[in-house]
Motif scaffolding. Sequence first.
Motif, short mmCIF file in Angstrom:
data_model
loop_
_atom_site.label_atom_id
_atom_site.label_comp_id
_atom_site.label_asym_id
_atom_site.label_seq_id
_atom_site.Cartn_x
_atom_site.Cartn_y
_atom_site.Cartn_z
N ALA A 198 9.41 -6.41 4.14
CA ALA A 198 8.83 -7.06 2.97
C ALA A 198 7.33 -6.81 2.92
O ALA A 198 6.77 -6.48 1.87
CB ALA A 198 9.11 -8.56 3.01
N SER A 199 6.67 -6.94 4.05
CA SER A 199 5.22 -6.75 4.05
C SER A 199 4.89 -5.29 3.75
O SER A 199 3.89 -4.97 3.13
CB SER A 199 4.62 -7.18 5.38
OG SER A 199 4.87 -6.20 6.36
N ARG A 200 5.80 -4.41 4.16
CA ARG A 200 5.61 -3.00 3.85
C ARG A 200 5.66 -2.76 2.36
O ARG A 200 4.86 -2.03 1.79
CB ARG A 200 6.70 -2.20 4.56
CG ARG A 200 6.31 -0.80 4.89
CD ARG A 200 7.47 -0.11 5.58
NE ARG A 200 7.29 1.32 5.50
CZ ARG A 200 6.49 2.00 6.30
NH1 ARG A 200 5.82 1.40 7.23
NH2 ARG A 200 6.37 3.30 6.15
N LEU A 201 6.62 -3.46 1.71
CA LEU A 201 6.74 -3.34 0.25
C LEU A 201 5.50 -3.89 -0.44
O LEU A 201 5.00 -3.32 -1.40
CB LEU A 201 7.99 -4.06 -0.24
CG LEU A 201 9.29 -3.27 -0.11
CD1 LEU A 201 10.46 -4.12 -0.56
CD2 LEU A 201 9.20 -1.99 -0.92
N ASP A 202 5.01 -5.03 0.07
CA ASP A 202 3.80 -5.62 -0.49
C ASP A 202 2.64 -4.65 -0.41
O ASP A 202 1.90 -4.45 -1.38
CB ASP A 202 3.42 -6.90 0.28
CG ASP A 202 4.21 -8.08 -0.24
OD1 ASP A 202 4.90 -7.89 -1.25
OD2 ASP A 202 4.13 -9.15 0.38
N ALA B 115 -1.16 -0.94 -2.77
CA ALA B 115 -1.74 0.40 -2.80
C ALA B 115 -1.55 1.04 -4.17
O ALA B 115 -2.46 1.67 -4.71
CB ALA B 115 -1.12 1.27 -1.72
N SER B 116 -0.37 0.84 -4.74
CA SER B 116 -0.15 1.47 -6.04
C SER B 116 -1.01 0.81 -7.11
O SER B 116 -1.46 1.47 -8.05
CB SER B 116 1.34 1.48 -6.37
OG SER B 116 1.65 0.55 -7.35
N ASP B 117 -1.30 -0.48 -6.94
CA ASP B 117 -2.20 -1.17 -7.87
C ASP B 117 -3.60 -0.58 -7.83
O ASP B 117 -4.17 -0.24 -8.87
CB ASP B 117 -2.29 -2.67 -7.51
CG ASP B 117 -1.18 -3.47 -8.14
OD1 ASP B 117 -0.37 -2.84 -8.86
OD2 ASP B 117 -1.11 -4.68 -7.91
N GLY C 5 -8.75 0.53 1.46
CA GLY C 5 -8.01 0.62 2.71
C GLY C 5 -7.16 1.86 2.92
O GLY C 5 -6.42 1.92 3.88
N ALA C 6 -7.25 2.85 2.01
CA ALA C 6 -6.50 4.07 2.25
C ALA C 6 -7.15 4.83 3.40
O ALA C 6 -8.37 4.86 3.53
CB ALA C 6 -6.50 4.93 0.99
N TYR D 58 -2.97 8.05 1.66
CA TYR D 58 -2.14 7.81 2.85
C TYR D 58 -2.64 6.57 3.56
O TYR D 58 -3.83 6.27 3.56
CB TYR D 58 -2.26 8.99 3.83
CG TYR D 58 -1.95 10.33 3.23
CD1 TYR D 58 -0.66 10.85 3.30
CD2 TYR D 58 -2.94 11.06 2.60
CE1 TYR D 58 -0.37 12.08 2.75
CE2 TYR D 58 -2.66 12.29 2.04
CZ TYR D 58 -1.37 12.80 2.12
OH TYR D 58 -1.10 14.01 1.57
N GLY D 59 -1.70 5.83 4.14
CA GLY D 59 -2.08 4.68 4.95
C GLY D 59 -0.91 4.32 5.84
O GLY D 59 0.24 4.59 5.49
N PRO D 60 -1.17 3.72 7.00
CA PRO D 60 -0.08 3.41 7.94
C PRO D 60 0.91 2.41 7.36
O PRO D 60 2.09 2.46 7.68
CB PRO D 60 -0.81 2.83 9.16
CG PRO D 60 -2.17 2.48 8.69
CD PRO D 60 -2.48 3.36 7.55
N GLU D 61 0.46 1.49 6.45
CA GLU D 61 1.37 0.45 5.96
C GLU D 61 2.30 0.95 4.85
O GLU D 61 3.31 0.36 4.57
CB GLU D 61 0.64 -0.77 5.40
CG GLU D 61 -0.58 -1.29 6.09
CD GLU D 61 -1.80 -0.50 5.77
OE1 GLU D 61 -2.18 -0.46 4.60
OE2 GLU D 61 -2.38 0.07 6.71
N PHE D 62 1.89 2.01 4.16
CA PHE D 62 2.72 2.43 3.02
C PHE D 62 3.01 3.92 3.02
O PHE D 62 3.47 4.46 2.02
CB PHE D 62 2.04 2.02 1.71
CG PHE D 62 0.64 2.57 1.56
CD1 PHE D 62 -0.45 1.84 1.98
CD2 PHE D 62 0.44 3.82 1.01
CE1 PHE D 62 -1.73 2.35 1.85
CE2 PHE D 62 -0.84 4.33 0.89
CZ PHE D 62 -1.92 3.59 1.31
N SER D 63 2.77 4.58 4.15
CA SER D 63 2.88 6.04 4.28
C SER D 63 2.09 6.74 3.19
O SER D 63 0.88 6.74 3.26
CB SER D 63 4.33 6.51 4.40
OG SER D 63 5.05 6.29 3.22
#
Lengths: 260, 170
Positions: A5-9, A14-16, A50-51, A68-73
């Motif tokens: 869930a936190s990954r989806l958040d 990030a997309s925002d 945070g990217a 790219y980021g560790p939380e959302f690839s």
Amino acid sequence: MHENASRLDARDYASDYLYLALNIGEQMLISGAEVWRVEDSIRRICRAYGAVRVDVFSITSSIVVTIYGPEFSSLTQTRRISGSGTDMHRLDRLNQLSRDICSRVPDPVEAARELEKIQTTKSYPLIVQFFIYAISPAAFTVFFGGTWRDAAVAGVIGMILKVLEQLLNRYEVNAFLSAFLFSLLGGFGAIFAVKHGLADSMDKISIGVIMLRIPGIALTNSIRDFFSGDTMTGLLRFLEAALLSMTIAFGFVAADVIWR
Amino acid sequence: MEGNIIQLAAAFTGSLGFAMLFNIRGRKLLFSAFGGMLAWAVYLLLGCLIVNDVWRFFLTSMFLTLYAEVMARRQKAPDTIYIICSAIPLIPGGSLYNTMHCAVEGEWEQFSETGMHTLMLAAAIALGILCMMTLLHVIYSVYKDVTRWCRWRRADEKSAEDGKEDGAGV
């Protein structure tokens, strides 16, 4: 489950902010910013949110960003840019906004609201624009060696052309056809004035009036792009500038030929 | 002389008009129009020294970039604002027009001649802007390095003195 869930958040977030960064970049390009400035701003904004890594590629008509980021690839968004102009006031404010985002890192929603406010800034009122369309050609006619009478005629022609431009913009006429009609009418005006003894030199008036539309800045900028390594953008701008100036010159000469 | 003054006034007015077309506001408007006039004044002054107008364009655009960078730093605005408006009187619109005029009339020899000249002028402006920007960047970086080094030296000396005092104390 919780981790998922936190990954989806994180992905949503990030997309925002990526969407926001693209909006800012798009507005900057439309306002007449250089490509490197747009790429730099998008990179900085995404980093601030945070990217870990940001890859931006932009030409005058498109922007592609992958973050790219560790939380959302990784996330990629692209934008097709249409239309361009020069609005330095807006560019200035966009620049301030992106500085502000980088130093304060506000919520993307708040920044988006700020961006909306910037998008609604107006240019000078129509009356003032008419005035400018009279003053600028007159000044440049004198600048290029025309007489005062030439300058007065150039001013009047400039005002008439503003009316034409307003109409052409309203009906969204193709840019090249619009430039052709603009210079055709300008040419007729200059010939008419010279033939009736109102002015002395058609060339000087034409050059003064033409400064309103000739893509001299685009030409200079395109060469600047070449030298700073944005070859694609440079080529696009260069071709556009060459075609436009050919169209404009053609309009003036056509006026000359038709009159005869 | 009188002609030059008229030309300078025309350069100011023309730049002002364009600055307004580009929607520049407030004090920036005045500064960018003034930049246009200043650029043309430099171009005219250089005429006393150099005959070749490509070189004059190059040096003038270096100057106007310096002006634009200083103004941009002071007003915290993008430098493009000042560069574009100050370059307006230099923009080879007239010779671009002449070039295309030759093309449409079919005078190809003259076309290639004036065309090359126009390109050279545009390249001179672009290169001048680029050279000055790079130069300023290098100077700024060196300046930062030097101040950092000085601070480091001072800190070093101070710690050395502190060390001595400590030594005396013992």
